[in-house]
Structures are given as structure tokens and as C-alpha cells.
Design a protein around this motif. Structure first.
Motif, PDB file in Angstrom:
ATOM      1  N   GLY A  10       0.832  -1.215  -0.026  1.00  0.00           N
ATOM      2  CA  GLY A  10       0.023  -0.014  -0.024  1.00  0.00           C
ATOM      3  C   GLY A  10       0.814   1.231   0.050  1.00  0.00           C
ATOM      4  N   LEU A  11       0.184   2.341   0.306  1.00  0.00           N
ATOM      5  CA  LEU A  11       0.756   3.594   0.331  1.00  0.00           C
ATOM      6  C   LEU A  11       0.963   4.100   1.931  1.00  0.00           C
ATOM      7  N   ASP A  90      12.483   2.742  -0.056  1.00  0.00           N
ATOM      8  CA  ASP A  90      11.891   1.337  -0.143  1.00  0.00           C
ATOM      9  C   ASP A  90      10.688   1.112  -1.277  1.00  0.00           C
ATOM     10  N   THR A  91      10.282   2.108  -1.799  1.00  0.00           N
ATOM     11  CA  THR A  91       9.228   1.916  -2.643  1.00  0.00           C
ATOM     12  C   THR A  91       9.783   0.844  -3.883  1.00  0.00           C
ATOM     13  N   ALA A  92       8.819  -0.200  -4.083  1.00  0.00           N
ATOM     14  CA  ALA A  92       9.100  -1.124  -5.009  1.00  0.00           C
ATOM     15  C   ALA A  92       7.816  -1.952  -5.019  1.00  0.00           C
ATOM     16  N   VAL A  93       7.812  -3.131  -6.068  1.00  0.00           N
ATOM     17  CA  VAL A  93       7.143  -4.038  -5.993  1.00  0.00           C
ATOM     18  C   VAL A  93       7.902  -5.420  -4.931  1.00  0.00           C
ATOM     19  N   TYR A  94       7.209  -5.794  -4.202  1.00  0.00           N
ATOM     20  CA  TYR A  94       7.794  -6.906  -3.240  1.00  0.00           C
ATOM     21  C   TYR A  94       7.198  -8.046  -3.729  1.00  0.00           C
ATOM     22  N   TYR A  95       8.016  -9.078  -3.698  1.00  0.00           N
ATOM     23  CA  TYR A  95       7.966 -10.160  -4.158  1.00  0.00           C
ATOM     24  C   TYR A  95       8.467 -11.321  -2.974  1.00  0.00           C
ATOM     25  N   CYS A  96       7.434 -12.311  -2.670  1.00  0.00           N
ATOM     26  CA  CYS A  96       7.623 -13.654  -2.029  1.00  0.00           C
ATOM     27  C   CYS A  96       8.309 -14.487  -2.810  1.00  0.00           C
ATOM     28  N   TYR A 110      16.047 -18.860  -6.144  1.00  0.00           N
ATOM     29  CA  TYR A 110      14.860 -18.932  -5.747  1.00  0.00           C
ATOM     30  C   TYR A 110      14.235 -19.713  -7.008  1.00  0.00           C
ATOM     31  N   ASP A 111      13.309 -20.580  -6.478  1.00  0.00           N
ATOM     32  CA  ASP A 111      12.574 -21.455  -7.805  1.00  0.00           C
ATOM     33  C   ASP A 111      11.186 -20.945  -7.995  1.00  0.00           C
ATOM     34  N   SER A 112      10.485 -20.408  -6.710  1.00  0.00           N
ATOM     35  CA  SER A 112       9.086 -20.066  -7.022  1.00  0.00           C
ATOM     36  C   SER A 112       8.911 -18.760  -6.613  1.00  0.00           C
ATOM     37  N   TRP A 113       7.790 -18.044  -7.335  1.00  0.00           N
ATOM     38  CA  TRP A 113       7.626 -16.470  -7.166  1.00  0.00           C
ATOM     39  C   TRP A 113       6.181 -16.240  -6.951  1.00  0.00           C
ATOM     40  N   GLY A 114       5.910 -15.321  -6.107  1.00  0.00           N
ATOM     41  CA  GLY A 114       4.385 -14.765  -6.099  1.00  0.00           C
ATOM     42  C   GLY A 114       4.315 -13.622  -7.193  1.00  0.00           C
ATOM     43  N   GLN A 115       3.351 -13.051  -7.291  1.00  0.00           N
ATOM     44  CA  GLN A 115       3.018 -12.326  -8.028  1.00  0.00           C
ATOM     45  C   GLN A 115       3.309 -10.704  -7.877  1.00  0.00           C
ATOM     46  N   GLY A 116       3.915 -10.628  -6.505  1.00  0.00           N
ATOM     47  CA  GLY A 116       4.114  -9.119  -6.016  1.00  0.00           C
ATOM     48  C   GLY A 116       3.036  -8.399  -5.662  1.00  0.00           C
ATOM     49  N   THR A 117       3.424  -7.401  -4.717  1.00  0.00           N
ATOM     50  CA  THR A 117       2.507  -6.478  -4.009  1.00  0.00           C
ATOM     51  C   THR A 117       3.271  -4.946  -3.993  1.00  0.00           C
ATOM     52  N   GLN A 118       2.731  -3.931  -4.257  1.00  0.00           N
ATOM     53  CA  GLN A 118       3.109  -2.802  -4.609  1.00  0.00           C
ATOM     54  C   GLN A 118       3.268  -2.010  -3.140  1.00  0.00           C
ATOM     55  N   VAL A 119       4.373  -1.579  -2.736  1.00  0.00           N
ATOM     56  CA  VAL A 119       4.716  -0.716  -1.794  1.00  0.00           C
ATOM     57  C   VAL A 119       5.356   0.806  -2.244  1.00  0.00           C
ATOM     58  N   THR A 120       4.587   1.673  -1.559  1.00  0.00           N
ATOM     59  CA  THR A 120       4.821   2.935  -2.106  1.00  0.00           C
ATOM     60  C   THR A 120       4.989   3.881  -0.956  1.00  0.00           C
ATOM     61  N   VAL A 121       6.214   4.453  -0.692  1.00  0.00           N
ATOM     62  CA  VAL A 121       6.621   5.237   0.348  1.00  0.00           C
ATOM     63  C   VAL A 121       6.630   6.655   0.086  1.00  0.00           C
ATOM     64  N   SER A 122       5.656   7.381   0.464  1.00  0.00           N
ATOM     65  CA  SER A 122       5.824   8.991   0.172  1.00  0.00           C
ATOM     66  C   SER A 122       6.694   9.632   1.292  1.00  0.00           C
ATOM     67  N   SER A 123       7.545  10.722   0.487  1.00  0.00           N
ATOM     68  CA  SER A 123       8.364  11.463   1.462  1.00  0.00           C
ATOM     69  C   SER A 123       7.892  12.953   1.881  1.00  0.00           C
TER      70      SER A 123
END
Length: 123
Positions: A10-11, A90-96, A110-123
Motif C-alpha cells: 500500500g501507500l 523502499d518503494t518497490a514491488v515486493y515479491y515472496c 529461488y525457484d518459485s515466485w509470487g505475483q508481487g505487491t506494491q509498496v509506495t513510501v511518500s516522502s
């Protein structure tokens, strides 16, 4: 392979916190070391944190050490990333990701990946 779905992105304002979660299914979760990676626009995917199968050992990128904490619950087949003192960088798409090995702290390990989740850090 194990399938994974991330959530919790999230934001958030700089200095704030977020908790990412990753739910795994398909194979025996406790057979896998788990990791978190992130990919910012125009940059390569980079390692963030990892945890061993039993959860007894963790490893962090220097950029997040002391601010992020990785944990896992093998009974629930989940891995989490608690992110505190967030910064704009730290703003990025984060993957498990899941790995059958321990000690390769890079995407190639790493062999398997999730689809990612967006992290947005506002300054």
C-alpha cells in the motif's frame, strides 16, 4: 513447486510501517527457505530478507537491517515481512519467493515466485 500470494502492500508515509504477508500452497511449506525481494522501477530485482525452513535463522540486506523483520508460521504456511521506519527508497514491488536451498541470497537462488505487491513510501 509452491504457489504464493502476497498481500499487505500500500501507500505509507516515510517513517511509517507496513506488514507484508505471503500465503503459500501446493507443496510442504516447511521444506522451503523463504525470501522477500523487491524491484523498483528501472532497477533489477534485489534481495531483501530470507528465513530458513525452521525459522531458526534469518538474513537481511544491509539496506533494511534493523528496520525489517522476516518471520514465518509453518503451521499456517505463511511468511511475513514487518517493515518499520520506511523510506522513500523502499518503494518497490515486493515479491515472496521459495527456495529448496539456503545461502544464495539472490533471485537465481529461488525457484518459485509470487505475483508481487506494491509498496509506495511518500516522502
Amino acid at each position: 513447486q509452491v504457489q504464493m500470494v502476497e498481500s499487505g502492500g500500500g501507500l505509507v508515509q516515510a517513517g511509517g510501517s507496513l506488514r507484508l504477508s505471503c500465503a503459500a500452497s501446493g507443496r510442504t511449506f516447511s521444506n522451503y527457505a523463504m525470501g522477500w525481494f523487491r524491484e523498483a522501477p528501472g532497477k533489477e530485482r534485489e534481495f531483501v530478507a530470507a528465513i530458513r525452513r525452521s525459522g531458526d535463522r534469518t538474513y537481511y540486506a544491509d539496506s533494511v537491517k534493523g528496520r525489517f523483520t522476516i518471520s514465518r508460521d509453518n503451521a499456517k504456511s505463511t511468511v511475513s515481512l514487518q517493515m518499520n521506519s520506511l523510506k522513500a527508497e523502499d518503494t518497490a514491488v515486493y515479491y515472496c519467493a521459495a527456495s529448496t536451498r539456503w545461502g544464495i541470497f539472490a533471485p537465481a537462488g529461488y525457484d518459485s515466485w509470487g505475483q508481487g505487491t506494491q509498496v509506495t513510501v511518500s516522502s
